[in-house]
Design a protein around this motif. Structure first.
Motif, short mmCIF file in Angstrom:
data_model
loop_
_atom_site.label_atom_id
_atom_site.label_comp_id
_atom_site.label_asym_id
_atom_site.label_seq_id
_atom_site.Cartn_x
_atom_site.Cartn_y
_atom_site.Cartn_z
N LEU A 36 0.85 -1.18 0.00
CA LEU A 36 0.00 0.00 0.00
C LEU A 36 0.89 1.24 0.00
CD1 LEU A 36 -2.77 1.30 0.11
CD2 LEU A 36 -2.74 1.06 2.60
N ASN A 37 0.95 1.91 -1.14
CA ASN A 37 1.75 3.12 -1.30
C ASN A 37 0.85 4.26 -1.73
OD1 ASN A 37 4.31 1.74 -0.86
ND2 ASN A 37 4.01 0.85 -2.88
N VAL A 38 0.75 5.28 -0.89
CA VAL A 38 -0.14 6.40 -1.15
C VAL A 38 0.67 7.68 -1.28
CG1 VAL A 38 -2.15 7.70 -0.34
CG2 VAL A 38 -1.94 5.27 0.21
N LEU A 39 0.48 8.39 -2.39
CA LEU A 39 1.17 9.66 -2.62
C LEU A 39 0.36 10.78 -1.99
CD1 LEU A 39 3.61 11.01 -4.00
CD2 LEU A 39 2.12 11.40 -5.98
N LEU A 40 0.99 11.55 -1.12
CA LEU A 40 0.33 12.64 -0.42
C LEU A 40 0.93 13.96 -0.90
CD1 LEU A 40 0.64 11.07 3.14
CD2 LEU A 40 -1.28 10.85 1.55
N VAL A 41 0.09 14.85 -1.38
CA VAL A 41 0.57 16.15 -1.84
C VAL A 41 -0.27 17.26 -1.23
CG1 VAL A 41 1.43 15.22 -4.02
CG2 VAL A 41 -0.87 16.21 -3.92
N GLY A 42 0.34 18.41 -1.06
CA GLY A 42 -0.36 19.57 -0.55
C GLY A 42 -0.42 20.63 -1.63
N SER A 43 -1.59 21.12 -1.92
CA SER A 43 -1.76 22.15 -2.93
C SER A 43 -1.79 23.51 -2.26
CB SER A 43 -3.06 21.93 -3.71
OG SER A 43 -3.32 23.01 -4.58
N ASP A 44 -1.03 24.48 -2.81
CA ASP A 44 -0.97 25.80 -2.17
C ASP A 44 -1.95 26.78 -2.80
OD1 ASP A 44 0.19 26.38 -4.58
OD2 ASP A 44 1.96 27.37 -3.77
N THR A 45 -3.08 26.28 -3.29
CA THR A 45 -4.10 27.19 -3.79
C THR A 45 -4.54 28.15 -2.69
OG1 THR A 45 -6.33 27.36 -4.69
CG2 THR A 45 -5.90 25.48 -3.28
N ARG A 46 -4.76 29.41 -3.03
CA ARG A 46 -5.17 30.41 -2.04
C ARG A 46 -6.70 30.53 -1.95
NH1 ARG A 46 -0.10 29.93 -2.34
NH2 ARG A 46 1.24 31.35 -1.16
N THR B 9 5.19 20.11 -1.21
CA THR B 9 5.36 18.88 -0.44
C THR B 9 4.92 17.69 -1.27
OG1 THR B 9 5.14 19.83 1.76
CG2 THR B 9 4.50 17.56 1.50
N ILE B 10 5.76 16.73 -1.35
CA ILE B 10 5.43 15.46 -1.98
C ILE B 10 5.93 14.37 -1.03
CG2 ILE B 10 5.74 13.97 -4.00
CD1 ILE B 10 6.56 16.50 -5.57
N ILE B 11 5.01 13.57 -0.53
CA ILE B 11 5.36 12.53 0.43
C ILE B 11 4.78 11.20 -0.05
CG2 ILE B 11 5.00 11.65 2.77
CD1 ILE B 11 5.04 14.47 3.78
N ARG C 273 5.45 1.45 -7.29
CA ARG C 273 4.10 1.67 -7.80
C ARG C 273 3.30 2.52 -6.80
NH1 ARG C 273 0.87 -0.60 -11.92
NH2 ARG C 273 -1.25 0.21 -11.70
N VAL C 274 2.71 3.59 -7.27
CA VAL C 274 1.84 4.43 -6.45
C VAL C 274 0.42 3.91 -6.60
CG1 VAL C 274 0.93 6.75 -6.06
CG2 VAL C 274 3.35 6.44 -6.65
N ASN C 275 -0.15 3.41 -5.52
CA ASN C 275 -1.49 2.83 -5.58
C ASN C 275 -2.60 3.86 -5.52
OD1 ASN C 275 0.27 0.80 -3.53
ND2 ASN C 275 -0.63 -0.16 -5.34
N HIS C 276 -2.40 4.90 -4.70
CA HIS C 276 -3.45 5.90 -4.51
C HIS C 276 -2.80 7.26 -4.24
CE1 HIS C 276 -6.36 2.66 -4.29
NE2 HIS C 276 -5.66 2.10 -3.33
N PHE C 277 -3.63 8.32 -4.25
CA PHE C 277 -3.13 9.64 -3.90
C PHE C 277 -4.17 10.38 -3.08
CE2 PHE C 277 -5.60 10.80 -7.66
CZ PHE C 277 -6.17 12.00 -7.30
N ALA C 278 -3.71 11.40 -2.36
CA ALA C 278 -4.60 12.30 -1.62
C ALA C 278 -4.00 13.70 -1.66
CB ALA C 278 -4.78 11.83 -0.18
N GLU C 279 -4.84 14.70 -1.93
CA GLU C 279 -4.43 16.10 -1.95
C GLU C 279 -5.19 16.86 -0.87
OE1 GLU C 279 -3.72 17.58 -6.44
OE2 GLU C 279 -5.67 16.65 -6.13
N VAL C 280 -4.54 17.82 -0.25
CA VAL C 280 -5.21 18.68 0.73
C VAL C 280 -4.66 20.09 0.57
CG1 VAL C 280 -3.56 18.22 2.58
CG2 VAL C 280 -5.89 18.90 3.18
N ASP C 281 -5.50 21.12 0.82
CA ASP C 281 -5.07 22.50 0.65
C ASP C 281 -5.07 23.24 1.98
OD1 ASP C 281 -7.72 23.05 1.19
OD2 ASP C 281 -8.26 23.49 -0.89
N PHE C 282 -4.80 24.56 1.95
CA PHE C 282 -4.74 25.37 3.17
C PHE C 282 -6.04 25.25 3.98
CE2 PHE C 282 -1.53 28.80 1.58
CZ PHE C 282 -0.52 27.87 1.72
#
Length: 550
Positions: free
Chosen positions: A112-122, A147-149, A215-224
């Protein structure tokens, strides 16, 4: 037949996934990321990572990590009654990106490999105040990720490692579709976060997969907005400071000692630039400690047993995160992550920053230290097999069999034979085994009857030695893909003794069987369990950060 001798040393740092170091001007790199051009980066240069300005990486790393808490606690609702939280689950934003990934993908190993990113949209109430002047608009001219984790959860779901990729890493971005125009963009050398600016999450996934082989199985993005909402829904996060803070840049004023931060103050804290020794590394460590506290609180029994608080948290989290539909719509998978995270707070989450060196072409940028980074990636790629219970000594018929013996690598003597046409393969594999502690005593070649390369890797042991199957089993468990040991040894061509770079700490006793590893075309790697010092030194354990003051 190929010969292992006189072969130059080859490290995994020469792998195609490693970031190249050819020069390129900053203007050229920005131009390469265009079509459409990414939003302007008006932040000042970060300088050498030993002391820094630049807070983009800081504010985003926490956003990405909170995604774990989001997925964790959202699905905890399912454990107390899915119907109650059905509406909240439906609010999860979904984005399908599989059709936009145009590069070959690594094999799905079942991990289980999940890519976590943060979007800096204002976009969102209060968000426009953050960042430089040109970014203080609702859309800031686009979105970026600092951030890319990559979150890897072990097959037994009792351990995890979160690998942080510094935003200023100079890497090879593969060909990608432009997120807006869907036109193909050629490969280029650029900062890793430019993949997200121009190609979105699909290009970011492709970049990580190409560089790491994972292999990246899934991703999740979150913003401010999502970050602040989640922290508020948790009732705030307590931090501890060795000295007070009065920082205009992050709009944060805090006294020394413990403070309970709401969402707004927490966002200021993770953006804090001028504190402590002012170094990038010190700032990253503070953020990682903060993240471990977020996870601990999100998985605490206090929250999970309070239906009202849990419902409010799920509602806040669901509206703050974007996921791939395969994850967002898979309640069982989300529950799996949730239960994993609850164990992880006790068992230990490891947070690792990729080992790095200053980029020779631009000291304000970094490249990944090799072969150390690739050894870290290999440890993730090969962590795919759940531990199995020890076999019973009973046959179930009233008779008993001798239980299998658990052996350490140091107790296993190995001869490595090259069964392929690839020059130097035996020594390369012998070096990998020696690093993991195996007592490699010799190398050589193996000639198949048909004169062709051996298609599959084999392990052979002497039938006459009673303990040989146990030794062969230990060796098989360290090889990917895992070979099935077989009785009967094979004839070696041109056998030679092997001397490891680092002498073994112990020598197996006289009479220890020698196990033959015959390397075939399918050989991938030796499992990496002993990581380089550079990786260990850039890693903290989340469960050890409870009472830490920074």
């Amino acid at each position: 037949m190929t010969d292992y001798r006189s072969v130059p040393v080859v490290t995994s740092g020469q792998d195609y996934r490693a970031a190249p170091t050819q020069p390129g001007s900053r203007m050229a790199r920005r131009a390469a990321a265009a079509a459409p051009p990414p939003p302007p980066d008006d932040r000042p240069p970060r300088g050498h990572r030993g002391g820094g300005s630049g807070g983009g990486q800081n504010k985003m790393r926490i956003l990405a990590w909170v995604s774990i808490g989001v997925t964790t606690v959202m699905v905890a609702g399912a454990l107390t009654g899915y119907t109650v939280y059905r509406d909240a689950f439906s609010n999860i934003k979904k984005k399908s990106v599989n059709s936009d990934i145009i590069n070959p993908r690594p094999v799905d190993t079942g991990a289980l490999n999940v890519l976590l990113v943060g979007s800096d949209t204002r976009a969102g109430k209060g968000n426009a105040q953050y960042g430089q002047k040109l970014a203080r608009t609702a859309d800031a001219g686009g979105k970026r990720t600092d951030t890319i984790i990559l979150m890897h959860i072990s097959p037994n779901r009792d351990k995890a490692r979160l690998i942080s990729f510094p935003r200023d890493s100079m890497v090879q971005i593969p060909k990608c579709k432009n997120e807006t125009t869907k036109q193909e963009m050629p490969p280029r050398r650029a900062m890793i976060n430019s993949a997200y600016s121009s190609g979105g999450i699909a290009c970011t996934i492709s970049t990580i997969e190409t560089l790491t082989g994972i292999r990246v199985n899934h991703f999740a993005e979150v913003d401010f907005s999502g970050f602040k909402n989640i922290v508020d829904a948790l009732g705030g996060i307590e931090i501890c400071l060795k000295s007070g803070v009065n920082d205009k840049s992050s709009k944060l004023v805090l006294p020394p000692g413990k403070s309970l931060l709401n969402g707004e103050k927490a966002l200021g804290y993770v953006r804090l630039r001028h504190y402590g020794d002012g170094s990038d590394i010190g700032r990253i460590k503070r953020q990682q400690i903060f993240l471990s506290k977020v996870i601990a609180k999100a998985t605490s029994s206090e929250l999970l047993t309070d239906v009202g608080k849990l419902r409010d948290f799920i509602a806040a989290a669901a509206g703050s995160v974007t996921m791939d539909p395969e994850l967002a719509n898979d309640t069982e998978q989300l529950i799996d992550i949730a239960m994993s995270a609850k164990q992880l707070t006790a068992g230990g989450v490891k947070l690792t920053t990729i080992p790095w060196l200053p980029d020779p072409e631009d000291k304000n940028r970094v490249i990944w230290k090799q072969p150390d980074a690739n050894e870290l990636f290999t440890s993730i790629k090969t962590d795919t097999e759940p531990a199995t219970p020890a076999p019973s000594a009973s046959t179930g018929t009233g008779t008993t069999t001798k239980p299998k013996v658990t052996l350490k690598p140091e107790q296993v003597k190995v001869q490595v034979l090259n069964g392929t046409k690839t020059f130097g393969k035996a020594r390369l594999v012998a070096d990998q085994l020696a690093k993991e502690g195996f007592n490699v005593i010799g190398v050589g070649n193996y000639e198949a009857a048909d004169g062709k390369s051996l298609p599959k890797t084999e392990i052979h042991y002497a039938k006459a030695v009673e303990s040989a199957p146990d030794h062969a089993g230990t060796l098989a468990g360290a090889v990917v893909p895992k070979p099935a040991p077989a009785e009967g040894k094979v004839a070696a061509t041109n056998p030679q003794p092997y001397t490891p770079a680092t002498p073994p700490t112990s020598t197996p006793p006289k009479g220890t069987p020698v196990i033959q590893l015959v390397v075939g075309e399918d050989f991938d790697s030796v499992k990496v369990t002993k990581l380089p010092d550079s990786v260990n030194n850039s890693t903290i354990t989340a469960s050890e950060q409870k009472s830490v003051c920074t």
